[in-house]
Design a protein around this motif. Sequence first.
Motif, mmCIF file in Angstrom:
data_model
loop_
_atom_site.group_PDB
_atom_site.id
_atom_site.type_symbol
_atom_site.label_atom_id
_atom_site.label_comp_id
_atom_site.label_asym_id
_atom_site.label_seq_id
_atom_site.Cartn_x
_atom_site.Cartn_y
_atom_site.Cartn_z
ATOM 1 N N VAL A 196 7.176 -2.869 -5.649
ATOM 2 C CA VAL A 196 5.816 -3.401 -5.817
ATOM 3 C C VAL A 196 5.884 -4.741 -6.539
ATOM 4 O O VAL A 196 5.213 -5.703 -6.151
ATOM 5 N N GLU B 241 2.579 1.640 -3.394
ATOM 6 C CA GLU B 241 1.620 2.036 -4.425
ATOM 7 C C GLU B 241 1.230 3.505 -4.272
ATOM 8 O O GLU B 241 0.962 4.179 -5.267
ATOM 9 N N ARG C 283 4.544 -8.185 -4.929
ATOM 10 C CA ARG C 283 3.501 -8.947 -5.622
ATOM 11 C C ARG C 283 3.989 -10.361 -5.944
ATOM 12 O O ARG C 283 3.239 -11.321 -5.850
ATOM 13 N N ALA D 186 4.306 -4.539 -12.753
ATOM 14 C CA ALA D 186 5.049 -3.553 -11.946
ATOM 15 C C ALA D 186 6.495 -3.454 -12.415
ATOM 16 O O ALA D 186 7.046 -2.356 -12.508
ATOM 17 N N LYS E 33 0.833 -1.216 0.000
ATOM 18 C CA LYS E 33 0.000 0.000 0.000
ATOM 19 C C LYS E 33 0.863 1.260 0.000
ATOM 20 O O LYS E 33 0.582 2.215 -0.725
#
Length: 82
Positions: A61, A38, A65, A77, A35
Amino acid sequence: MEGLDKMLTHVREESLSTIPELTPVRKSILEDALKLYETLLQEEGADPAVRIETARAAMRVGSIRWLLGEEDAAIAAYRRAI
């Protein structure tokens, strides 16, 4: 950013990933870091320093992921970072 990077490094360490009891905690930490990174990706501009930090955030990120098993999102990403 540096503190978040250190935290992420500890979470990615192999020793933490092999302890089943830590799996929910590890996932929660990864999702919280995701979070934050991002949010950093929302920064855009022509300033080279901002572009470099945005690319670094995109790489992180991608790494998060990937660790969460979201391969397609990780690849997206990584492409954004490039």
